[in-house]
Scaffold this motif. Structure first.
Motif, PDB file in Angstrom:
ATOM      1  N   GLY A 442       0.790  -1.228   0.000  1.00  0.00           N
ATOM      2  CA  GLY A 442       0.000   0.000   0.000  1.00  0.00           C
ATOM      3  C   GLY A 442       0.820   1.275   0.000  1.00  0.00           C
ATOM      4  O   GLY A 442       0.518   2.228  -0.729  1.00  0.00           O
ATOM      5  N   LEU A 443       1.891   1.341   0.806  1.00  0.00           N
ATOM      6  CA  LEU A 443       2.686   2.565   0.884  1.00  0.00           C
ATOM      7  C   LEU A 443       3.459   2.840  -0.404  1.00  0.00           C
ATOM      8  O   LEU A 443       3.852   3.980  -0.652  1.00  0.00           O
ATOM      9  N   SER A 444       3.681   1.818  -1.212  1.00  0.00           N
ATOM     10  CA  SER A 444       4.414   2.029  -2.463  1.00  0.00           C
ATOM     11  C   SER A 444       3.585   2.817  -3.476  1.00  0.00           C
ATOM     12  O   SER A 444       4.104   3.234  -4.513  1.00  0.00           O
ATOM     13  N   LYS A 445       2.302   3.015  -3.171  1.00  0.00           N
ATOM     14  CA  LYS A 445       1.439   3.825  -4.048  1.00  0.00           C
ATOM     15  C   LYS A 445       1.607   5.312  -3.775  1.00  0.00           C
ATOM     16  O   LYS A 445       1.075   6.145  -4.509  1.00  0.00           O
ATOM     17  N   ASN A 446       2.336   5.642  -2.703  1.00  0.00           N
ATOM     18  CA  ASN A 446       2.571   7.044  -2.353  1.00  0.00           C
ATOM     19  C   ASN A 446       3.879   7.495  -2.991  1.00  0.00           C
ATOM     20  O   ASN A 446       4.962   7.039  -2.600  1.00  0.00           O
ATOM     21  N   PRO A 447       3.839   8.398  -3.973  1.00  0.00           N
ATOM     22  CA  PRO A 447       5.065   8.776  -4.699  1.00  0.00           C
ATOM     23  C   PRO A 447       6.127   9.409  -3.815  1.00  0.00           C
ATOM     24  O   PRO A 447       7.319   9.227  -4.044  1.00  0.00           O
ATOM     25  N   LEU A 448       5.723  10.154  -2.795  1.00  0.00           N
ATOM     26  CA  LEU A 448       6.700  10.768  -1.905  1.00  0.00           C
ATOM     27  C   LEU A 448       7.432   9.704  -1.093  1.00  0.00           C
ATOM     28  O   LEU A 448       8.660   9.767  -0.926  1.00  0.00           O
ATOM     29  N   PHE A 449       6.705   8.726  -0.581  1.00  0.00           N
ATOM     30  CA  PHE A 449       7.300   7.620   0.175  1.00  0.00           C
ATOM     31  C   PHE A 449       8.336   6.893  -0.678  1.00  0.00           C
ATOM     32  O   PHE A 449       9.433   6.563  -0.207  1.00  0.00           O
ATOM     33  N   VAL A 450       8.005   6.660  -1.943  1.00  0.00           N
ATOM     34  CA  VAL A 450       8.907   5.937  -2.847  1.00  0.00           C
ATOM     35  C   VAL A 450      10.156   6.760  -3.140  1.00  0.00           C
ATOM     36  O   VAL A 450      11.286   6.258  -3.080  1.00  0.00           O
ATOM     37  N   GLN A 451       9.972   8.049  -3.490  1.00  0.00           N
ATOM     38  CA  GLN A 451      11.116   8.892  -3.818  1.00  0.00           C
ATOM     39  C   GLN A 451      12.061   9.032  -2.627  1.00  0.00           C
ATOM     40  O   GLN A 451      13.289   9.028  -2.785  1.00  0.00           O
ATOM     41  N   MET A 452      11.503   9.130  -1.413  1.00  0.00           N
ATOM     42  CA  MET A 452      12.348   9.249  -0.222  1.00  0.00           C
ATOM     43  C   MET A 452      13.183   7.991  -0.012  1.00  0.00           C
ATOM     44  O   MET A 452      14.346   8.068   0.410  1.00  0.00           O
ATOM     45  N   HIS A 453      12.614   6.831  -0.304  1.00  0.00           N
ATOM     46  CA  HIS A 453      13.390   5.593  -0.183  1.00  0.00           C
ATOM     47  C   HIS A 453      14.559   5.594  -1.172  1.00  0.00           C
ATOM     48  O   HIS A 453      15.666   5.164  -0.832  1.00  0.00           O
ATOM     49  N   ALA A 454      14.307   6.066  -2.386  1.00  0.00           N
ATOM     50  CA  ALA A 454      15.386   6.128  -3.376  1.00  0.00           C
ATOM     51  C   ALA A 454      16.473   7.109  -2.931  1.00  0.00           C
ATOM     52  O   ALA A 454      17.669   6.806  -2.988  1.00  0.00           O
ATOM     53  N   ASP A 455      16.048   8.288  -2.453  1.00  0.00           N
ATOM     54  CA  ASP A 455      17.017   9.316  -2.081  1.00  0.00           C
ATOM     55  C   ASP A 455      17.847   8.913  -0.865  1.00  0.00           C
ATOM     56  O   ASP A 455      19.060   9.131  -0.816  1.00  0.00           O
ATOM     57  N   ILE A 456      17.206   8.337   0.143  1.00  0.00           N
ATOM     58  CA  ILE A 456      17.893   8.012   1.392  1.00  0.00           C
ATOM     59  C   ILE A 456      18.845   6.835   1.231  1.00  0.00           C
ATOM     60  O   ILE A 456      19.944   6.824   1.771  1.00  0.00           O
ATOM     61  N   THR A 457      18.425   5.835   0.448  1.00  0.00           N
ATOM     62  CA  THR A 457      19.280   4.656   0.259  1.00  0.00           C
ATOM     63  C   THR A 457      20.278   4.834  -0.868  1.00  0.00           C
ATOM     64  O   THR A 457      21.272   4.104  -0.941  1.00  0.00           O
ATOM     65  N   GLY A 458      20.023   5.785  -1.767  1.00  0.00           N
ATOM     66  CA  GLY A 458      20.877   5.969  -2.935  1.00  0.00           C
ATOM     67  C   GLY A 458      20.699   4.890  -3.982  1.00  0.00           C
ATOM     68  O   GLY A 458      21.547   4.742  -4.874  1.00  0.00           O
ATOM     69  N   MET A 459      19.594   4.147  -3.907  1.00  0.00           N
ATOM     70  CA  MET A 459      19.333   3.054  -4.849  1.00  0.00           C
ATOM     71  C   MET A 459      18.079   3.343  -5.676  1.00  0.00           C
ATOM     72  O   MET A 459      17.133   3.944  -5.175  1.00  0.00           O
ATOM     73  N   PRO A 460      18.064   2.893  -6.942  1.00  0.00           N
ATOM     74  CA  PRO A 460      16.825   3.013  -7.719  1.00  0.00           C
ATOM     75  C   PRO A 460      15.744   2.100  -7.145  1.00  0.00           C
ATOM     76  O   PRO A 460      16.044   1.047  -6.576  1.00  0.00           O
ATOM     77  N   VAL A 461      14.506   2.528  -7.290  1.00  0.00           N
ATOM     78  CA  VAL A 461      13.355   1.767  -6.806  1.00  0.00           C
ATOM     79  C   VAL A 461      12.523   1.329  -8.002  1.00  0.00           C
ATOM     80  O   VAL A 461      12.126   2.154  -8.833  1.00  0.00           O
ATOM     81  N   VAL A 462      12.248   0.027  -8.082  1.00  0.00           N
ATOM     82  CA  VAL A 462      11.411  -0.527  -9.147  1.00  0.00           C
ATOM     83  C   VAL A 462      10.009  -0.766  -8.595  1.00  0.00           C
ATOM     84  O   VAL A 462       9.848  -1.391  -7.545  1.00  0.00           O
ATOM     85  N   LEU A 463       9.019  -0.250  -9.294  1.00  0.00           N
ATOM     86  CA  LEU A 463       7.619  -0.485  -8.968  1.00  0.00           C
ATOM     87  C   LEU A 463       7.002  -1.369 -10.050  1.00  0.00           C
ATOM     88  O   LEU A 463       7.290  -1.197 -11.237  1.00  0.00           O
ATOM     89  N   SER A 464       6.155  -2.283  -9.654  1.00  0.00           N
ATOM     90  CA  SER A 464       5.581  -3.231 -10.602  1.00  0.00           C
ATOM     91  C   SER A 464       4.490  -2.598 -11.445  1.00  0.00           C
ATOM     92  O   SER A 464       3.829  -1.638 -11.045  1.00  0.00           O
ATOM     93  N   GLN A 465       4.305  -3.174 -12.622  1.00  0.00           N
ATOM     94  CA  GLN A 465       3.212  -2.752 -13.489  1.00  0.00           C
ATOM     95  C   GLN A 465       1.875  -2.958 -12.798  1.00  0.00           C
ATOM     96  O   GLN A 465       0.992  -2.108 -12.843  1.00  0.00           O
ATOM     97  N   GLU A 466       1.726  -4.088 -12.146  1.00  0.00           N
ATOM     98  CA  GLU A 466       0.544  -4.332 -11.327  1.00  0.00           C
ATOM     99  C   GLU A 466       0.868  -3.934  -9.894  1.00  0.00           C
ATOM    100  O   GLU A 466       1.754  -4.514  -9.270  1.00  0.00           O
ATOM    101  N   VAL A 467       0.161  -2.943  -9.384  1.00  0.00           N
ATOM    102  CA  VAL A 467       0.495  -2.438  -8.053  1.00  0.00           C
ATOM    103  C   VAL A 467       0.171  -3.466  -6.967  1.00  0.00           C
ATOM    104  O   VAL A 467       0.747  -3.427  -5.880  1.00  0.00           O
ATOM    105  N   GLU A 468      -0.733  -4.396  -7.258  1.00  0.00           N
ATOM    106  CA  GLU A 468      -1.102  -5.406  -6.258  1.00  0.00           C
ATOM    107  C   GLU A 468      -0.170  -6.617  -6.366  1.00  0.00           C
ATOM    108  O   GLU A 468      -0.580  -7.734  -6.691  1.00  0.00           O
TER     109      GLU A 468
END
Length: 597
Positions: A442-468
């Motif tokens: 559920g939290l991966s649907k929040n764009p700010l939550f996702v971008q912060m994970h990328a910025d803080i870890t320094g790693m790219p984040v992959v999100l699935s085509q199907e969010v479920e």
């Protein structure tokens, strides 16, 4: 936000017939969800329904297995309306690792002082067994090395001990079956009491190599489980995705609205289903480092009520404070380490909904036809001015654990986004090599939550085509159990030469499929052999089966978006992380001061 859209829905290869569907059922903390998924991993129908929860006293959280099963039936019936039943090939369940208690006739037993047998589930987040888990950890038994050295109060052994010590007459003495919730669901569907390797290894101290450890249960005061040959907690163990019995029983088929006899898979814990749904994603063409690296370079982060961090390895890696290594608990033939942050999603809800301005926020979000989190994100964009949103916290530092720290500190007494980075560093220090995050939940649907994970870890984040992705993972189980991925499952009679009968002490790394010996005897017509924990391994031949399994996951898991870290902000987040580490240090110092005589 830096995002790249995934490719279309094209299915690589072409060895499957069109029109084959699989049902995935996911039981979360607050709801049951079901999806009809095709062989490309595309959701064709979705339904959800809330489930009841009770909190009779602080840290006691309970549910009802009857209520949950009724909800499973309701949502499944909805998603298959108008579907040709002959096209539905398999069913897979995942659920939270909650404890279900039934008597010898499979009737619910109370897990509460009120004697309400309807409430027969101790939920995963229940922390009533704090005293029991402290005593278990004081034993320093060798099984604890597979849970990061310290057992969590959220695992099943302390909960079982609490039941014996507190509800002996009304519950413990009458109990005939203790199920992990995912295993309860597969039993309801098939009548088979076999347990999933995932549940037993991750939450019950079962060893894929040695089976149950008698000395552990005797040492903690649960020797009665040993005396009955572990029949109450499971003495037949199957890997996730293995077909159960003769498939869906007529009674369960009527309840669920599905055809009798379709394949039902051995289950997964919900977070592990999410990991299965994303970790094998085909990432070709997205400029990611992990494209040219083994699957062990990927970390699946399942962001729901809690966050779970799932990393796999070819060899066992022991990470202090991180659960595992667990063999074949998520991906066959690989060892799993599982980090986590307790109730992260619930904590965010608590912080927002408990604020004095929440009614005003709700009203404004409703007026704009937005969720409160979408409205908050847009509000942050307005007030951030020219700097990134994260810079708004330059003078604000918050300890993130309000329900104790699960990983990698494994300390219930620590109460307070940088936890993911801390977990990654602990895993890499122990031997993991990680380059890419795969987020779902559920939290991966929040764009700010996702971008912060990328910025803080320094790693790219992959999100699935199907969010479920959790539901896709459950459907992948059903697909494997159905036999449609025959080369993956490797269970046809043509491949009998690949099977070897062994005892648990002969488990080998690289094993793909574990079946009961009865199932092998059906294949080869051999006389039944005895052996308390005898199992059958389909050994990977030159890695071919793993590559086919990987292909199956790639077919049903597609890249939707890739979020890259903003490297220009790295220095800022490095400084914030140093503050976070100081908070960790200070928390321990405060506890030491308060614990002095």
């Amino acid at each position: 936000m830096s995002r790249i859209r995934g490719e279309g829905n094209a299915m690589p290869g072409g060895d499957q017939e069109p029109g084959r569907y699989y049902v995935g059922v996911d039981v979360g903390t607050g709801s049951v969800r079901a999806a009809l998924v095709d062989q490309r991993g595309i959701l064709l129908a979705f339904a959800d329904q809330p489930i009841n929860k009770w909190e009779p006293q602080f840290n006691h959280h309970e549910q009802s297995s009857e209520d949950i099963w009724a909800s499973c039936c309701a949502v499944t019936k909805k998603i298959v309306q108008g579907i040709d039943s002959n096209q539905i090939r398999g069913l897979g369940f995942d659920a939270t690792c909650s404890l279900v208690v039934l008597d010898k006739q499979f009737r619910p037993l109370p897990v509460n002082h009120e004697g309400d047998s309807h409430r027969n589930i101790i939920m995963w987040l229940d922390h009533r067994a704090v005293s029991q888990v402290h005593r278990i950890n004081e034993t320093q038994h060798s099984v604890l090395q597979y849970v990061g050295g310290v057992m969590s109060v959220e695992m099943q052994a302390p909960k079982l001990l609490w039941l014996k010590e507190n509800l002996r007459e009304t519950c413990w003495n009458k109990a005939g079956h203790f199920f992990d919730l995912p295993d309860f669901l597969s039993w309801k569907a098939t009548g088979v009491t076999a347990r999933s390797l995932c549940s037993l290894v991750c939450k019950w101290t079962y060893s894929a190599e040695k089976g149950w450890d008698n000395s552990f249960w005797k040492m903690i005061g649960l020797e009665d489980l040993v005396a009955d040959n572990y029949s109450k907690i499971g003495n037949q163990v199957l890997p996730p995705g293995a077909p159960l019995g003769n498939g869906l029983t007529p009674e369960a088929a009527k309840d669920l609205g599905l055809p009798a006899g379709i394949a039902v898979a051995a289950s997964l814990i919900d977070a592990h289903a999410g990991g299965l749904g994303v970790i094998g994603t085909d990432v070709r063409g997205h400029g990611l480092a992990c494209e040219g690296q083994p699957v062990t370079s990927r970390l699946a982060v399942i962001c729901g009520t809690s966050s779970c961090h799932m990393g796999i390895s070819k060899d066992p890696i022991f990470v202090p404070g991180v659960w595992g290594p667990y063999f074949s608990a998520m991906v066959p033939g690989f060892w799993l380490n599982e980090g986590g942050q307790s109730v992260t999603g619930k904590l965010i809800d608590h912080m927002v909904q408990g604020h004095a301005a929440f009614p005003e926020l709700q009203a404004k979000a409703t007026a704009r036809c937005q969720s409160v989190y979408a409205y908050l994100n847009s509000h942050l964009d307005l007030i951030k001015k020219a700097q990134p949103v994260g810079f708004l916290t330059v003078d604000l530092h918050v300890w993130p654990d309000f329900h104790g720290n699960r990983s990698p500190l494994a300390d219930l007494t620590l109460k307070g986004m940088f936890g993911t980075r801390l977990i990654i560093e602990a895993m890499e220090a122990a031997g993991h090599s990680l380059s890419t995050l795969f987020l779902c939940g559920g939290l991966s649907k929040n764009p700010l939550f996702v971008q912060m994970h990328a910025d803080i870890t320094g790693m790219p984040v992959v999100l699935s085509q199907e969010v479920e992705s959790v539901l896709v993972g459950a459907a992948i189980l059903g697909a494997c159990a159905s036999g449609d991925f025959t080369s993956v499952q490797g269970s046809s009679s043509k491949r009998v030469a690949d099977f070897i009968l062994v005892g648990p002490h002969l488990w080998k790394r690289g094993a793909f499929l574990c079946l009961s010996y009865v199932q092998l005897m059906r294949l080869v017509g051999c006389p039944r052999m005895t052996g308390e924990f005898s199992i059958i391994l389909s050994l990977c031949r030159n890695g071919n089966r793993w590559r086919r399994w990987q292909e199956a996951m790639a077919r049903m898991s597609k890249v939707g978006e890739v979020v890259f870290p903003r490297l220009e902000d790295k220095r800022y987040y490095d400084k914030k992380y140093q503050v976070f580490l100081k908070l960790v240090e200070h928390q321990k110092e405060y506890a030491a001061i308060m614990n002095r005589d």
